[in-house]
Design a protein around this motif. Structure first.
Motif, PDB file in Angstrom:
ATOM      1  N   ASN A  69       5.905   3.412   6.501  1.00  0.00           N
ATOM      2  CA  ASN A  69       6.824   4.495   6.842  1.00  0.00           C
ATOM      3  C   ASN A  69       6.909   5.422   5.628  1.00  0.00           C
ATOM      4  O   ASN A  69       7.627   5.144   4.662  1.00  0.00           O
ATOM      5  N   PHE A  70       6.169   6.525   5.683  1.00  0.00           N
ATOM      6  CA  PHE A  70       6.121   7.427   4.536  1.00  0.00           C
ATOM      7  C   PHE A  70       7.425   8.185   4.341  1.00  0.00           C
ATOM      8  O   PHE A  70       7.625   8.811   3.298  1.00  0.00           O
ATOM      9  N   ASP A  71       8.312   8.144   5.328  1.00  0.00           N
ATOM     10  CA  ASP A  71       9.630   8.742   5.158  1.00  0.00           C
ATOM     11  C   ASP A  71      10.501   7.895   4.229  1.00  0.00           C
ATOM     12  O   ASP A  71      11.551   8.338   3.768  1.00  0.00           O
ATOM     13  N   LYS A  72      10.056   6.664   4.001  1.00  0.00           N
ATOM     14  CA  LYS A  72      10.726   5.769   3.052  1.00  0.00           C
ATOM     15  C   LYS A  72       9.700   5.372   1.990  1.00  0.00           C
ATOM     16  O   LYS A  72       9.147   4.274   2.018  1.00  0.00           O
ATOM     17  N   PRO A  73       9.417   6.286   1.059  1.00  0.00           N
ATOM     18  CA  PRO A  73       8.325   6.090   0.106  1.00  0.00           C
ATOM     19  C   PRO A  73       8.451   4.855  -0.788  1.00  0.00           C
ATOM     20  O   PRO A  73       7.443   4.249  -1.144  1.00  0.00           O
ATOM     21  N   GLU A  74       9.671   4.488  -1.129  1.00  0.00           N
ATOM     22  CA  GLU A  74       9.841   3.297  -1.976  1.00  0.00           C
ATOM     23  C   GLU A  74       9.423   2.035  -1.214  1.00  0.00           C
ATOM     24  O   GLU A  74       8.765   1.147  -1.773  1.00  0.00           O
TER      25      GLU A  74
ATOM     26  N   ILE B 182       2.418  -1.429  -0.292  1.00  0.00           N
ATOM     27  CA  ILE B 182       1.052  -1.260  -0.800  1.00  0.00           C
ATOM     28  C   ILE B 182       0.787  -2.202  -1.973  1.00  0.00           C
ATOM     29  O   ILE B 182      -0.245  -2.872  -2.038  1.00  0.00           O
ATOM     30  N   ILE B 183       1.737  -2.245  -2.901  1.00  0.00           N
ATOM     31  CA  ILE B 183       1.596  -3.097  -4.086  1.00  0.00           C
ATOM     32  C   ILE B 183       1.439  -4.560  -3.688  1.00  0.00           C
ATOM     33  O   ILE B 183       0.516  -5.257  -4.147  1.00  0.00           O
ATOM     34  N   LEU B 184       2.326  -5.036  -2.834  1.00  0.00           N
ATOM     35  CA  LEU B 184       2.303  -6.449  -2.447  1.00  0.00           C
ATOM     36  C   LEU B 184       1.113  -6.768  -1.557  1.00  0.00           C
ATOM     37  O   LEU B 184       0.607  -7.898  -1.574  1.00  0.00           O
ATOM     38  N   PHE B 185       0.649  -5.776  -0.785  1.00  0.00           N
ATOM     39  CA  PHE B 185      -0.551  -5.996   0.016  1.00  0.00           C
ATOM     40  C   PHE B 185      -1.745  -6.300  -0.890  1.00  0.00           C
ATOM     41  O   PHE B 185      -2.487  -7.260  -0.663  1.00  0.00           O
ATOM     42  N   ILE B 186      -1.949  -5.455  -1.907  1.00  0.00           N
ATOM     43  CA  ILE B 186      -3.080  -5.650  -2.813  1.00  0.00           C
ATOM     44  C   ILE B 186      -2.965  -6.985  -3.539  1.00  0.00           C
ATOM     45  O   ILE B 186      -3.949  -7.722  -3.688  1.00  0.00           O
ATOM     46  N   TRP B 187      -1.766  -7.321  -3.980  1.00  0.00           N
ATOM     47  CA  TRP B 187      -1.543  -8.591  -4.672  1.00  0.00           C
ATOM     48  C   TRP B 187      -1.836  -9.764  -3.747  1.00  0.00           C
ATOM     49  O   TRP B 187      -2.544 -10.712  -4.124  1.00  0.00           O
ATOM     50  N   ASP B 188      -1.343  -9.721  -2.531  1.00  0.00           N
ATOM     51  CA  ASP B 188      -1.592 -10.799  -1.570  1.00  0.00           C
ATOM     52  C   ASP B 188      -3.074 -10.892  -1.205  1.00  0.00           C
ATOM     53  O   ASP B 188      -3.607 -11.986  -1.009  1.00  0.00           O
ATOM     54  N   TYR B 189      -3.729  -9.741  -1.120  1.00  0.00           N
ATOM     55  CA  TYR B 189      -5.144  -9.734  -0.747  1.00  0.00           C
ATOM     56  C   TYR B 189      -5.980 -10.458  -1.799  1.00  0.00           C
ATOM     57  O   TYR B 189      -6.879 -11.234  -1.464  1.00  0.00           O
ATOM     58  N   TYR B 190      -5.695 -10.216  -3.060  1.00  0.00           N
ATOM     59  CA  TYR B 190      -6.410 -10.908  -4.128  1.00  0.00           C
ATOM     60  C   TYR B 190      -6.217 -12.422  -4.033  1.00  0.00           C
ATOM     61  O   TYR B 190      -7.165 -13.193  -4.226  1.00  0.00           O
ATOM     62  N   GLN B 191      -5.000 -12.843  -3.750  1.00  0.00           N
ATOM     63  CA  GLN B 191      -4.722 -14.277  -3.651  1.00  0.00           C
ATOM     64  C   GLN B 191      -5.466 -14.911  -2.477  1.00  0.00           C
ATOM     65  O   GLN B 191      -5.979 -16.029  -2.582  1.00  0.00           O
ATOM     66  N   ASN B 192      -5.507 -14.193  -1.361  1.00  0.00           N
ATOM     67  CA  ASN B 192      -6.115 -14.734  -0.146  1.00  0.00           C
ATOM     68  C   ASN B 192      -7.627 -14.563  -0.103  1.00  0.00           C
ATOM     69  O   ASN B 192      -8.295 -15.179   0.734  1.00  0.00           O
ATOM     70  N   HIS B 193      -8.166 -13.712  -0.986  1.00  0.00           N
ATOM     71  CA  HIS B 193      -9.616 -13.470  -1.015  1.00  0.00           C
ATOM     72  C   HIS B 193     -10.138 -13.560  -2.441  1.00  0.00           C
ATOM     73  O   HIS B 193     -10.654 -12.577  -2.991  1.00  0.00           O
TER      74      HIS B 193
END
Length: 211
Positions: free
Chosen positions: A83-88, A94-105
């Motif tokens: 939801n880009f209307d809530k940028p925070e 986005i941050i946690l997605f990348i972090w989780d992706y590294y852990q899972n892959h």
């Protein structure tokens, strides 16, 4: 009597995908040198000749494995419901997605470490690499732009540097998980440790982007 055979193009694509998947696993487990064509063919349960037929060489196969690994990362990021209307909230996701992706892959980390030993020579052969990363940068740019308009984020943020920072904070942790765990005498991949580090990444990034 109608034939029950699958159409040849579909079978060919299935074989190619199986080889690519087997190659990714083998390169991640054995490294570039240890991942012989013979080992890859055994993992894919196919003849070695099919690897040469579809990919030409082990070198070209590794380049495509890298491209495919990046593609899966970017496509997964594009699938995020932000939801880009809530940028925070969007930036945190986005941050946690990348972090989780590294852990899972973790295989992605190994593949990139291997490619760095080769000084990026395989990635340089991928002509579409910049286009591949453009959507990820655009998603982050849209998020930051929204935060700037709402006077939540600074207006002078370099989005490429920010993306590198987010990736680096997760990459280093996972790529050095064994040595760091030994140095610190604790399991850094324990769920509570990973969760704590994820929040630490969020905290660092937010402090760097907020006004």
């Amino acid at each position: 009597m109608p034939s029950t055979r699958k159409p040849r193009p579909r079978k060919t694509q299935t074989t190619r995908d199986a080889i690519l998947e087997a190659a990714e696993l083998t390169f991640a487990q054995k490294g570039y040198t240890g991942a012989t064509v013979e080992r890859i063919s055994k993992q894919a349960k196919c003849y070695e000749s099919l690897i040469y037929y579809h990919f030409g060489s082990k070198d070209k196969l590794f380049s495509l494995v890298l491209e495919n690994a990046y593609r899966k990362l970017i496509e997964a990021e594009q699938a995020l419901e932000l939801n880009f209307d809530k940028p925070e909230e969007a930036l945190r996701a986005i941050i946690l997605f990348i972090w989780d992706y590294y852990q899972n892959h973790p295989e992605l980390i190994i593949l990139l470490n291997t490619e760095n030993l080769h000084k990026g020579k395989h990635l340089k052969k991928i002509q579409s690499l910049n286009q591949l990363f453009s959507p990820a940068i655009e998603i982050l740019q849209t998020t930051i732009n929204s935060g700037v308009r709402k006077k939540l984020f600074r207006a002078d943020i370099d989005v490429v540097n920010l993306y590198i920072s987010i990736m680096s904070l997760g990459y280093f942790y996972v790529s050095n998980r064994y040595t760091l765990s030994a140095f610190l005498d604790k399991n850094l991949m324990a769920p509570e440790e990973c969760s704590q580090w994820g929040e630490h990444i969020v905290d660092i990034v937010f402090k760097s982007v907020r006004k």
